[in-house]
Design an enzyme around this catalytic site. Structure first.
Site, PDB file in Angstrom:
ATOM      1  N   PRO A  18       0.837  -1.145   0.031  1.00  0.00           N
ATOM      2  CA  PRO A  18       0.130   0.008  -0.126  1.00  0.00           C
ATOM      3  C   PRO A  18       0.966   1.301  -0.046  1.00  0.00           C
ATOM      4  O   PRO A  18       1.725   1.436   0.820  1.00  0.00           O
ATOM      5  CB  PRO A  18      -0.785  -0.209   1.200  1.00  0.00           C
ATOM      6  CG  PRO A  18      -0.214  -0.964   2.329  1.00  0.00           C
ATOM      7  CD  PRO A  18       0.718  -2.009   1.324  1.00  0.00           C
ATOM      8  N   GLN A  72      -6.493  -0.955   1.642  1.00  0.00           N
ATOM      9  CA  GLN A  72      -6.182  -0.827   2.923  1.00  0.00           C
ATOM     10  C   GLN A  72      -6.667   0.477   3.558  1.00  0.00           C
ATOM     11  O   GLN A  72      -7.022   1.519   3.069  1.00  0.00           O
ATOM     12  CB  GLN A  72      -4.521  -0.374   3.031  1.00  0.00           C
ATOM     13  CG  GLN A  72      -4.116  -0.273   4.281  1.00  0.00           C
ATOM     14  CD  GLN A  72      -2.683   0.023   4.598  1.00  0.00           C
ATOM     15  OE1 GLN A  72      -2.495   1.205   4.141  1.00  0.00           O
ATOM     16  NE2 GLN A  72      -1.713  -0.700   4.871  1.00  0.00           N
ATOM     17  N   CYS A 102       1.525   3.383   9.421  1.00  0.00           N
ATOM     18  CA  CYS A 102       2.023   4.756   8.998  1.00  0.00           C
ATOM     19  C   CYS A 102       2.629   5.668  10.138  1.00  0.00           C
ATOM     20  O   CYS A 102       1.938   5.835  11.200  1.00  0.00           O
ATOM     21  CB  CYS A 102       0.665   5.447   8.418  1.00  0.00           C
ATOM     22  SG  CYS A 102       0.957   6.845   7.662  1.00  0.00           S
ATOM     23  N   LYS A 141      -1.269  -4.693   8.881  1.00  0.00           N
ATOM     24  CA  LYS A 141      -0.022  -4.332   8.318  1.00  0.00           C
ATOM     25  C   LYS A 141       0.619  -3.490   9.482  1.00  0.00           C
ATOM     26  O   LYS A 141       0.025  -2.564  10.235  1.00  0.00           O
ATOM     27  CB  LYS A 141       0.112  -3.644   7.127  1.00  0.00           C
ATOM     28  CG  LYS A 141       1.413  -3.157   6.750  1.00  0.00           C
ATOM     29  CD  LYS A 141       1.571  -2.688   5.356  1.00  0.00           C
ATOM     30  CE  LYS A 141       2.993  -2.081   4.855  1.00  0.00           C
ATOM     31  NZ  LYS A 141       3.276  -1.072   5.194  1.00  0.00           N
ATOM     32  N   ASN A 202       8.355  -7.398   5.181  1.00  0.00           N
ATOM     33  CA  ASN A 202       8.632  -6.204   4.288  1.00  0.00           C
ATOM     34  C   ASN A 202       9.524  -5.385   5.081  1.00  0.00           C
ATOM     35  O   ASN A 202       9.670  -5.290   6.171  1.00  0.00           O
ATOM     36  CB  ASN A 202       7.103  -5.369   4.485  1.00  0.00           C
ATOM     37  CG  ASN A 202       7.224  -4.000   4.092  1.00  0.00           C
ATOM     38  OD1 ASN A 202       6.892  -2.827   4.662  1.00  0.00           O
ATOM     39  ND2 ASN A 202       7.543  -3.851   2.719  1.00  0.00           N
ATOM     40  N   ASP A 204      12.942  -3.312   2.601  1.00  0.00           N
ATOM     41  CA  ASP A 204      14.358  -3.288   1.934  1.00  0.00           C
ATOM     42  C   ASP A 204      14.353  -4.579   1.125  1.00  0.00           C
ATOM     43  O   ASP A 204      15.497  -4.934   0.710  1.00  0.00           O
ATOM     44  CB  ASP A 204      15.472  -3.396   2.975  1.00  0.00           C
ATOM     45  CG  ASP A 204      15.580  -2.316   3.891  1.00  0.00           C
ATOM     46  OD1 ASP A 204      14.961  -1.272   3.607  1.00  0.00           O
ATOM     47  OD2 ASP A 204      16.373  -2.231   4.970  1.00  0.00           O
ATOM     48  N   ARG A 227       9.363   0.658  -2.096  1.00  0.00           N
ATOM     49  CA  ARG A 227      10.185   1.527  -2.750  1.00  0.00           C
ATOM     50  C   ARG A 227      11.027   0.828  -4.111  1.00  0.00           C
ATOM     51  O   ARG A 227      11.265   1.306  -5.026  1.00  0.00           O
ATOM     52  CB  ARG A 227      11.231   2.268  -2.000  1.00  0.00           C
ATOM     53  CG  ARG A 227      10.482   2.937  -0.798  1.00  0.00           C
ATOM     54  CD  ARG A 227      11.580   3.399   0.171  1.00  0.00           C
ATOM     55  NE  ARG A 227      11.872   2.314   0.885  1.00  0.00           N
ATOM     56  CZ  ARG A 227      12.725   2.244   2.033  1.00  0.00           C
ATOM     57  NH1 ARG A 227      13.459   3.330   2.173  1.00  0.00           N
ATOM     58  NH2 ARG A 227      13.034   1.118   2.559  1.00  0.00           N
TER      59      ARG A 227
HETATM   60  C1  LIG Z   1       5.722   6.794  -0.458  1.00  0.00           C
HETATM   61  C2  LIG Z   1       5.307   5.850   0.495  1.00  0.00           C
HETATM   62  C3  LIG Z   1       4.001   5.946   0.661  1.00  0.00           C
HETATM   63  C4  LIG Z   1       3.585   5.006   1.537  1.00  0.00           C
HETATM   64  N1  LIG Z   1       2.144   4.696   2.014  1.00  0.00           N
HETATM   65  C5  LIG Z   1       1.696   3.651   2.888  1.00  0.00           C
HETATM   66  C6  LIG Z   1       0.356   3.461   2.979  1.00  0.00           C
HETATM   67  O1  LIG Z   1      -0.632   3.838   2.406  1.00  0.00           O
HETATM   68  N2  LIG Z   1       0.180   2.472   3.853  1.00  0.00           N
HETATM   69  C7  LIG Z   1       1.081   1.618   4.560  1.00  0.00           C
HETATM   70  O2  LIG Z   1       0.657   0.711   5.068  1.00  0.00           O
HETATM   71  N3  LIG Z   1       2.327   1.811   4.358  1.00  0.00           N
HETATM   72  C8  LIG Z   1       2.764   2.930   3.372  1.00  0.00           C
HETATM   73  N4  LIG Z   1       4.003   2.821   2.924  1.00  0.00           N
HETATM   74  C9  LIG Z   1       4.997   2.186   3.641  1.00  0.00           C
HETATM   75  C10 LIG Z   1       5.418   0.900   2.721  1.00  0.00           C
HETATM   76  O3  LIG Z   1       4.280   0.072   2.475  1.00  0.00           O
HETATM   77  C11 LIG Z   1       6.554   0.013   3.134  1.00  0.00           C
HETATM   78  O4  LIG Z   1       5.997  -0.643   4.290  1.00  0.00           O
HETATM   79  C12 LIG Z   1       7.642   0.465   3.442  1.00  0.00           C
HETATM   80  O5  LIG Z   1       8.066   1.383   2.195  1.00  0.00           O
HETATM   81  C13 LIG Z   1       8.772  -0.445   3.556  1.00  0.00           C
HETATM   82  O6  LIG Z   1       9.011  -1.061   2.219  1.00  0.00           O
HETATM   83  P1  LIG Z   1      10.152  -1.090   1.242  1.00  0.00           P
HETATM   84  O7  LIG Z   1      11.347  -1.051   1.979  1.00  0.00           O
HETATM   85  O8  LIG Z   1      10.060  -2.129   0.439  1.00  0.00           O
HETATM   86  O9  LIG Z   1      10.071   0.224   0.805  1.00  0.00           O
HETATM   87  C14 LIG Z   1       4.458   4.092   2.191  1.00  0.00           C
HETATM   88  C15 LIG Z   1       5.827   3.974   1.781  1.00  0.00           C
HETATM   89  C16 LIG Z   1       6.346   5.273   1.294  1.00  0.00           C
HETATM   90  C17 LIG Z   1       7.630   5.003   0.829  1.00  0.00           C
END
Ligand SMILES: Cc1cc2nc3c(=O)[nH]c(=O)nc-3n(C[C@H](O)[C@H](O)[C@H](O)COP(=O)(O)O)c2cc1C
Length: 324
Positions: A18, A72, A102, A141, A202, A204, A227
């Site tokens: 999400p 979500q 969040c 989450k 989840n 990295d 990301r």
């Molecule tokens: C721009 C951005 C927006 C995000 N929006 C949400 C969201 O709406 N809901 C949520 O549970 N996590 C949100 N996250 C967190 C991601 O879902 C994820 O948990 C976090 O980036 C770690 O994963 P990664 O290391 O693959 O980036 C957001 C992250 C980023 C960078």
């Protein structure tokens, strides 16, 4: 490699995150086309749904999308969450995820998102009411904890499972960390040991190898990518291929060009030209990142005023890479 959340079959262990401001309909369509197994919407507010906010309704519109897509929800008012859950169910949504991760100050100040990690009582009432209000599966989450002194992912995961969570996603960072530092995968392993429902790991995962390592180190059922997918939807299929023992292929320049343009056209189709080209500026920067002349073209893209102009620039950028 398929797995299930209750009765929902998921073709592979790759989950798109999400992402507020990112995982809109266009992103979700591309994630699916590039081989992602389970897809999440942006987070949507329980109150926005209850009060019939037009923007919130748009965020949850899954028309024309291939399932499974999980919507979500965030919020902390048990009654409103129950109502919001029923609204989603009536609209045909088949899977709901609840946001307890969040870190944004605005959300935390309201006691929502990751703030619920520090308030297990309210988290339980909120999540329990949501689960009881719908017949569809609800997942949650969570983060590692709120602060380094309050690492309670295992306790929270157990609580949510006992209240009916059908799967748990664990982001291995505390709220304090936001998105900095490295994610702690050991906390994911600890949650895997503590619950029986599928755990989605989840944090990295930027490569197929990292996805494999995460699964090996933690025993999680699936990996969630956020990301790593920015400007790089190929990562979903690459992870699925790698985990299934298939050869991983890299996108050609033509494919990068066509996908970036398709992304842009989809956003414009769903949101209109003015909003679409504005929102696509950051996405285009991600598609072009790391290639020669990216900074120059990023500025030019940012200054383009029409869809045609932006498409021409993206085309020129990738065609140049292919020539050189
Ligand atoms: C721009 C951005 C927006 C995000 N929006 C949400 C969201 O709406 N809901 C949520 O549970 N996590 C949100 N996250 C967190 C991601 O879902 C994820 O948990 C976090 O980036 C770690 O994963 P990664 O290391 O693959 O980036 C957001 C992250 C980023 C960078």
């Amino acid at each position: 490699m398929n797995w299930n959340i209750e009765n929902i079959r998921i073709e592979n262990p790759v989950v798109s995150a999400p992402l507020a401001g990112i995982s809109d309909k266009a992103y979700r369509i591309l994630a699916r086309e590039h081989g992602c197994g389970l897809i999440h919407t942006e987070m949507v507010s329980e109150m926005g749904l209850v009060y019939g906010n037009k923007k919130t309704a748009e965020l949850t519109d899954l028309d024309g999308e291939m399932q499974p897509v999980s919507v979500q929800l965030f919020g902390s008012d048990p009654h409103a969450l129950g109502k919001a859950g029923r609204i989603l169910q009536e609209r045909g949504v088949r899977l709901i995820d609840f946001n307890m991760g969040c870190p944004a100050p605005k959300i935390v100040r309201n006691g929502e998102g990751s703030a619920l990690m520090a308030n297990p009582e309210l988290a339980s009432r909120a999540f329990g009411t949501l689960v009881e209000s719908v017949d569809i599966p609800v997942t949650v989450k969570i983060r590692k904890g709120f602060t380094p002194d309050q690492i309670n992912a295992v306790d929270i995961a157990r609580r949510m499972e006992s209240l009916g969570a059908s799967a748990v996603t664990v982001h291995g960072r505390t709220r304090d960390q936001f998105y900095s530092g490295t994610a702690d995968w050991d906390i994911i392993r600890q949650v895997v040991q503590a619950v029986r429902v599928p755990v989605i790991g989840n944090g990295d995962v930027f490569s197929p190898e990292a996805a494999e390592d995460m699964i090996r180190q933690t025993g999680c059922t699936a990996v969630m990518v956020a990301r790593g997918s920015f400007g790089n939807p190929w990562l979903f299929g690459q992870i699925a291929d790698h985990l299934a023992g298939r050869v991983v292929s890299l996108p050609s320049m033509d494919s990068r060009r066509d996908t970036a343009i398709r992304h842009l056209e989809l956003v414009v189709r769903f949101k209109g030209e003015t909003i679409g080209i504005k929102e696509m500026r950051k996405q285009m920067a991600w598609y072009m990142k790391g290639f020669r002349g990216a900074a120059v073209y990023r500025d030019r893209v940012n200054n383009s005023r029409t869809l045609d102009e932006m498409i021409a620039l993206v085309r020129e950028f990738f065609d140049r890479q292919a020539e050189e």
